[in-house]
Design a protein around this motif. Sequence first.
Motif, PDB file in Angstrom:
ATOM      1  N   CYS A   3       0.885  -1.182   0.000  1.00 58.83           N
ATOM      2  CA  CYS A   3       0.000   0.000   0.000  1.00 58.83           C
ATOM      3  C   CYS A   3       0.916   1.224   0.000  1.00 58.83           C
ATOM      4  CB  CYS A   3      -0.852   0.080   1.262  1.00 58.83           C
ATOM      5  SG  CYS A   3      -1.537  -1.471   1.786  1.00 58.83           S
ATOM      6  N   ALA A   4       0.616   2.175  -0.865  1.00 54.63           N
ATOM      7  CA  ALA A   4       1.431   3.395  -0.935  1.00 54.63           C
ATOM      8  C   ALA A   4       1.306   4.190   0.364  1.00 54.63           C
ATOM      9  CB  ALA A   4       1.000   4.244  -2.114  1.00 54.63           C
ATOM     10  N   ASN A   5       0.122   4.122   0.990  1.00 56.46           N
ATOM     11  CA  ASN A   5      -0.123   4.908   2.208  1.00 56.46           C
ATOM     12  C   ASN A   5      -0.794   4.025   3.250  1.00 56.46           C
ATOM     13  OD1 ASN A   5       0.492   7.602   0.933  1.00 56.46           O
ATOM     14  ND2 ASN A   5      -1.172   6.887  -0.377  1.00 56.46           N
ATOM     15  N   GLN A   6      -0.385   4.151   4.492  1.00 53.10           N
ATOM     16  CA  GLN A   6      -1.036   3.367   5.546  1.00 53.10           C
ATOM     17  C   GLN A   6      -2.142   4.190   6.208  1.00 53.10           C
ATOM     18  OE1 GLN A   6      -1.270   0.310   6.444  1.00 53.10           O
ATOM     19  NE2 GLN A   6       0.214  -0.546   5.026  1.00 53.10           N
ATOM     20  N   ASP A  65      13.852  11.117  -6.512  1.00 51.30           N
ATOM     21  CA  ASP A  65      13.680  11.316  -5.061  1.00 51.30           C
ATOM     22  C   ASP A  65      12.734  12.470  -4.769  1.00 51.30           C
ATOM     23  OD1 ASP A  65      15.263   9.233  -4.559  1.00 51.30           O
ATOM     24  OD2 ASP A  65      17.083  10.389  -4.099  1.00 51.30           O
ATOM     25  N   LYS A  66      12.876  13.537  -5.542  1.00 54.54           N
ATOM     26  CA  LYS A  66      12.000  14.699  -5.309  1.00 54.54           C
ATOM     27  C   LYS A  66      10.549  14.373  -5.693  1.00 54.54           C
ATOM     28  CE  LYS A  66      15.059  18.456  -4.688  1.00 54.54           C
ATOM     29  NZ  LYS A  66      15.499  19.800  -4.994  1.00 54.54           N
ATOM     30  N   THR A  67      10.373  13.493  -6.651  1.00 55.08           N
ATOM     31  CA  THR A  67       9.007  13.080  -7.013  1.00 55.08           C
ATOM     32  C   THR A  67       8.367  12.373  -5.819  1.00 55.08           C
ATOM     33  OG1 THR A  67       9.769  12.785  -9.281  1.00 55.08           O
ATOM     34  CG2 THR A  67       7.637  11.828  -8.749  1.00 55.08           C
ATOM     35  N   LYS A  68       9.160  11.490  -5.197  1.00 55.50           N
ATOM     36  CA  LYS A  68       8.653  10.770  -4.004  1.00 55.50           C
ATOM     37  C   LYS A  68       8.316  11.761  -2.906  1.00 55.50           C
ATOM     38  CE  LYS A  68      10.996   6.346  -4.349  1.00 55.50           C
ATOM     39  NZ  LYS A  68      12.419   6.143  -4.528  1.00 55.50           N
ATOM     40  N   LEU A 117      -1.809  11.835  -4.677  1.00 52.61           N
ATOM     41  CA  LEU A 117      -1.133  11.940  -5.984  1.00 52.61           C
ATOM     42  C   LEU A 117      -0.516  10.591  -6.307  1.00 52.61           C
ATOM     43  CD1 LEU A 117       1.143  15.109  -6.249  1.00 52.61           C
ATOM     44  CD2 LEU A 117      -1.033  14.679  -7.380  1.00 52.61           C
ATOM     45  N   LEU A 118      -0.359  10.319  -7.598  1.00 50.71           N
ATOM     46  CA  LEU A 118       0.303   9.079  -8.014  1.00 50.71           C
ATOM     47  C   LEU A 118       1.522   9.421  -8.867  1.00 50.71           C
ATOM     48  CD1 LEU A 118      -2.458   6.672  -9.370  1.00 50.71           C
ATOM     49  CD2 LEU A 118      -1.111   6.376  -7.298  1.00 50.71           C
ATOM     50  N   SER A 119       2.588   8.713  -8.621  1.00 50.99           N
ATOM     51  CA  SER A 119       3.740   8.862  -9.518  1.00 50.99           C
ATOM     52  C   SER A 119       3.738   7.695 -10.501  1.00 50.99           C
ATOM     53  CB  SER A 119       5.046   8.894  -8.727  1.00 50.99           C
ATOM     54  OG  SER A 119       5.221   7.670  -8.076  1.00 50.99           O
ATOM     55  N   CYS A 120       4.536   7.799 -11.542  1.00 48.99           N
ATOM     56  CA  CYS A 120       4.690   6.706 -12.496  1.00 48.99           C
ATOM     57  C   CYS A 120       5.954   6.979 -13.295  1.00 48.99           C
ATOM     58  CB  CYS A 120       3.469   6.592 -13.409  1.00 48.99           C
ATOM     59  SG  CYS A 120       3.210   8.010 -14.500  1.00 48.99           S
ATOM     60  N   GLY A 121       6.120   6.255 -14.397  1.00 49.49           N
ATOM     61  CA  GLY A 121       7.289   6.482 -15.253  1.00 49.49           C
ATOM     62  C   GLY A 121       8.378   5.463 -14.997  1.00 49.49           C
TER      63      GLY A 121
END
Length: 436
Positions: free
Chosen positions: A24-27, A381-384, A397-401
């Motif tokens: 899970c991206a977030n708890q 890292d900055k995206t995270k 928000l979601l990251s990808c790439g």
Amino acid sequence: MDTSSKNQTLAELCRQYVAQGHTCANQVYVESANGAVVRDVAGREYIDFSGGIGVMNIGHSHPKIVAAIRNQAEKFTHTCFMVLPYEPLVKLAERLCAVAQVKGPKKALFVNSGAEAVENAVKIARYYTKKPGIIAFDNAYHGRTLLTMSLTSKVKPYKFGFGPFAPEIYHMPYAYCYRCSFGLKYPSCDTYCADHLKEFFINQSAAENIAALIAEPIQGEGGFITPPAEYFPKLLDICRNKGILFVADEIQSGMGRTGRMFAMEHWNVQADIVTVAKSLAAGMPLSAVVGKAEIMDSPHASGLGGTYSGNPVACSAALAVMEVYEEEDIVGKGALLGQKLRKHFDDLQKEFEIIGEVRGKGPMLALELVKDRESKEPATDKTKKLVKACFDKGLILLSCGTYGNVIRNLMPLVITDEQLNRGISIMRDGFLSLTR
Ligand SMILES: Cc1ncc(COP(=O)(O)O)c(C=O)c1O
């Protein structure tokens, strides 16, 4: 129990009993969701720019969908279509065939997930052409089953350690103009990446061996990579001349996500087979393969299907989704949202050097973050950090790439202006925090 500690208790249970691979991206645990807002078990609200990865185009808990699910569940929840068929599935097939970007008479098959739809598209293409080879692309994402993982390009986390992979799958560079695999520049390149298919037939596999080429019109997980206008017409021309089918994986880009019902409409080309899932049933597990009737009908009786394929509750939800699309002009709303988002993102790009490129179509827009606009070194890292900073302020928000340096936007298309502006303002604060 104190609600704020409920998140922690559930996180502990999750750590203890849920396989860690299912990360899970977030708890933070969800209690309810409505439109473009999600509430957690502690009562905190979040603006949702993720839509459960592009599934909630019509918004969370749409009353029409909830009613359709309840109504069907009260009648019956399962018979297995292969044993006893039912109305919602055949009605849905009719509706989906009416809108799919495929030429001539069409037919549909329903299964349960995006990956299963892609699996079936490949099965059908192989059966019809009597050829084994499938061409997929670098940066592609098609799912996590053995075949779809083999079609997928990103190694970590999707493929690493899970091989060996399915045979007769080939990969080719995509039209990623921001980072051209051939070191060329658009438009002087004359879309060489499409012409490269001819080289592929010499160096990788003969055209006579290839059943289909599968592409996401806009690569989703790969970073919302959006080919130029000439790309698909050129690519498909080559395929058609060689008897190769074109499978458009519209699982992420379809159902109005790009401001058109299907993204292929932007290139004005038609596929032989289209895969659809995600926002099709507003969260009920359902996916579809729609294709030319002649192709879809080629496999023998009982060659396709499955116990749960085209579940009646999921099909009823999808039928209600199709009605909502018509009644509320969801595709038109998406196109309008796309214009607003483009303006917001162009403004952010002017303000923040880290945004190397804004790209996509309609509201399927992404920001690629780089350490330096010249070198284009990915700012992973900055995206995270940005995703975390926004989440802490109440924006999902979601990251990808391929390099994890792209912010993608998959918010419900029914998001209100107030929610959108609040979300963008949190995003701006997030970018500001990166510069401190
Ligand atoms: C383009 C595309 N194809 C296939 C899939 C796989 O779908 P699912 O996760 O439902 O199996 C996805 C999921 O994100 C996708 O974006």
